[in-house]
Design a protein around this motif. Structure first.
Motif, mmCIF file in Angstrom:
data_model
loop_
_atom_site.group_PDB
_atom_site.id
_atom_site.type_symbol
_atom_site.label_atom_id
_atom_site.label_comp_id
_atom_site.label_asym_id
_atom_site.label_seq_id
_atom_site.Cartn_x
_atom_site.Cartn_y
_atom_site.Cartn_z
ATOM 1 N N LEU A 1 -17.950 6.713 23.184
ATOM 2 C CA LEU A 1 -17.959 6.180 24.543
ATOM 3 C C LEU A 1 -16.568 5.938 25.107
ATOM 4 C CD1 LEU A 1 -20.921 3.642 24.302
ATOM 5 C CD2 LEU A 1 -20.963 6.015 25.073
ATOM 6 N N GLY A 2 -15.526 6.069 24.277
ATOM 7 C CA GLY A 2 -14.170 5.895 24.783
ATOM 8 C C GLY A 2 -13.760 4.451 24.999
ATOM 9 N N PHE A 3 -14.364 3.519 24.254
ATOM 10 C CA PHE A 3 -13.846 2.144 24.278
ATOM 11 C C PHE A 3 -12.434 2.155 23.695
ATOM 12 C CE2 PHE A 3 -18.031 0.902 25.333
ATOM 13 C CZ PHE A 3 -18.059 -0.455 25.615
ATOM 14 N N PRO B 1 -12.398 9.541 26.886
ATOM 15 C CA PRO B 1 -11.163 9.885 26.161
ATOM 16 C C PRO B 1 -11.395 9.936 24.664
ATOM 17 C CG PRO B 1 -11.055 7.660 27.075
ATOM 18 C CD PRO B 1 -12.260 8.295 27.651
ATOM 19 N N ARG B 2 -10.987 11.001 24.037
ATOM 20 C CA ARG B 2 -11.331 11.265 22.635
ATOM 21 C C ARG B 2 -10.641 10.321 21.669
ATOM 22 N NH1 ARG B 2 -10.550 17.427 21.241
ATOM 23 N NH2 ARG B 2 -11.374 16.613 19.268
ATOM 24 N N HIS B 3 -9.473 9.825 22.011
ATOM 25 C CA HIS B 3 -8.706 9.066 21.043
ATOM 26 C C HIS B 3 -8.510 7.599 21.432
ATOM 27 C CE1 HIS B 3 -7.912 12.720 18.834
ATOM 28 N NE2 HIS B 3 -7.509 13.309 19.955
ATOM 29 N N ALA B 4 -9.257 7.131 22.428
ATOM 30 C CA ALA B 4 -9.080 5.750 22.884
ATOM 31 C C ALA B 4 -9.355 4.742 21.779
ATOM 32 C CB ALA B 4 -9.981 5.475 24.087
ATOM 33 N N ALA B 5 -10.322 5.050 20.908
ATOM 34 C CA ALA B 5 -10.711 4.109 19.856
ATOM 35 C C ALA B 5 -9.943 4.316 18.549
ATOM 36 C CB ALA B 5 -12.213 4.207 19.597
ATOM 37 N N ASP B 6 -8.964 5.207 18.551
ATOM 38 C CA ASP B 6 -8.184 5.429 17.331
ATOM 39 C C ASP B 6 -7.487 4.145 16.895
ATOM 40 O OD1 ASP B 6 -8.957 8.034 17.475
ATOM 41 O OD2 ASP B 6 -6.954 8.857 17.861
ATOM 42 N N ILE B 7 -7.511 3.899 15.603
ATOM 43 C CA ILE B 7 -6.911 2.681 15.034
ATOM 44 C C ILE B 7 -5.525 3.009 14.495
ATOM 45 C CG2 ILE B 7 -7.178 0.910 13.252
ATOM 46 C CD1 ILE B 7 -10.296 1.695 13.512
ATOM 47 N N PRO B 8 -4.504 2.296 14.941
ATOM 48 C CA PRO B 8 -3.151 2.572 14.456
ATOM 49 C C PRO B 8 -3.048 2.414 12.945
ATOM 50 C CG PRO B 8 -3.115 1.082 16.351
ATOM 51 C CD PRO B 8 -4.534 1.213 15.922
#
Length: 209
Positions: free
Chosen positions: A150-152, A195-202
């Motif tokens: 969902l792009g959170f 957005p595909r990478h909005a939820a990516d965790i650093p």
């Protein structure tokens, strides 16, 4: 609180929980103990009742008080789980948090992301909230896939944040604000525009499973 608390998309629907849902929800909870126990909220003060009739009465009271909106998730008209909007804050904060569970037999059908998208749209349009948050344990890969789809946006690591499965657990926090999704969360996802990478965790925040 007066709000349109129902939405549908294909076979998936959400609606306000009813007292008569207690039996099927209780049956799901009991049949899915091994599936759900790891992710269930507990209390540091002792055991929490699994009496669904009592739980629904409390949730509907929160709804009447304006502090929450308790949904059931349905698939082809069958109750598949629950989605609760809780901790509604008004005024300058205008925010709330979403929590959910789905029975194992309904997993893998996009019921949860569809329901989360519809509930968030209701909160932004009907409740006029500004920010919606979802907090997820690092080990809960199924829930992480929901916010990824969902792009959170990933917002940070919260140490020992919520009492889950008998102890204080770390959570990742994800959020959306209304301005990010003028077309709606569901419409954005269906159109393939989340957005595909909005939820990516650093890397620095990643915890072992």
């Amino acid at each position: 609180m007066e709000v349109g608390v129902a939405a549908e998309h294909g076979p998936v629907g959400i609606r306000l929980v009813r007292a008569k849902d207690a039996r099927v929800l209780q049956d799901h909870l009991m049949a899915n103990r091994s599936w759900l126990r790891r992710w269930e909220a507990t209390s540091p003060d002792g055991p929490v009742s699994l009496d669904m009739r009592l739980g629904i009465r409390r949730l509907l009271q929160q709804y009447r008080d304006g502090s929450g909106v308790p949904f059931v998730m349905e698939y082809d008209g069958r109750v598949a789980g629950q989605l609760n909007v809780w901790g509604i804050a008004r005024g300058s904060l205008a925010s709330a948090t979403i929590g959910y569970w789905v029975a194992k037999e309904f997993a893998g059908r996009d019921i949860t992301p569809t329901s989360v998208a519809m509930a968030t749209d209701i909160c932004f349009t009907q409740l006029r909230l500004h920010r919606m948050e979802i907090c997820i344990r690092p080990e809960n890969h199924a829930s992480l896939r929901v916010v990824q789809k969902l792009g959170f946006r990933y917002e940070g690591l919260r140490r020992r944040y919520i009492h889950i499965d008998g102890d204080w657990r770390d959570h990742y926090a994800f959020a959306l604000v209304r301005e990010e999704v003028p077309q709606g969360v569901l419409a954005r996802w269906v159109a393939g525009q989340a957005p595909r990478h909005a939820a990516d965790i650093p890397e620095g925040d990643r915890l072992p499973d």
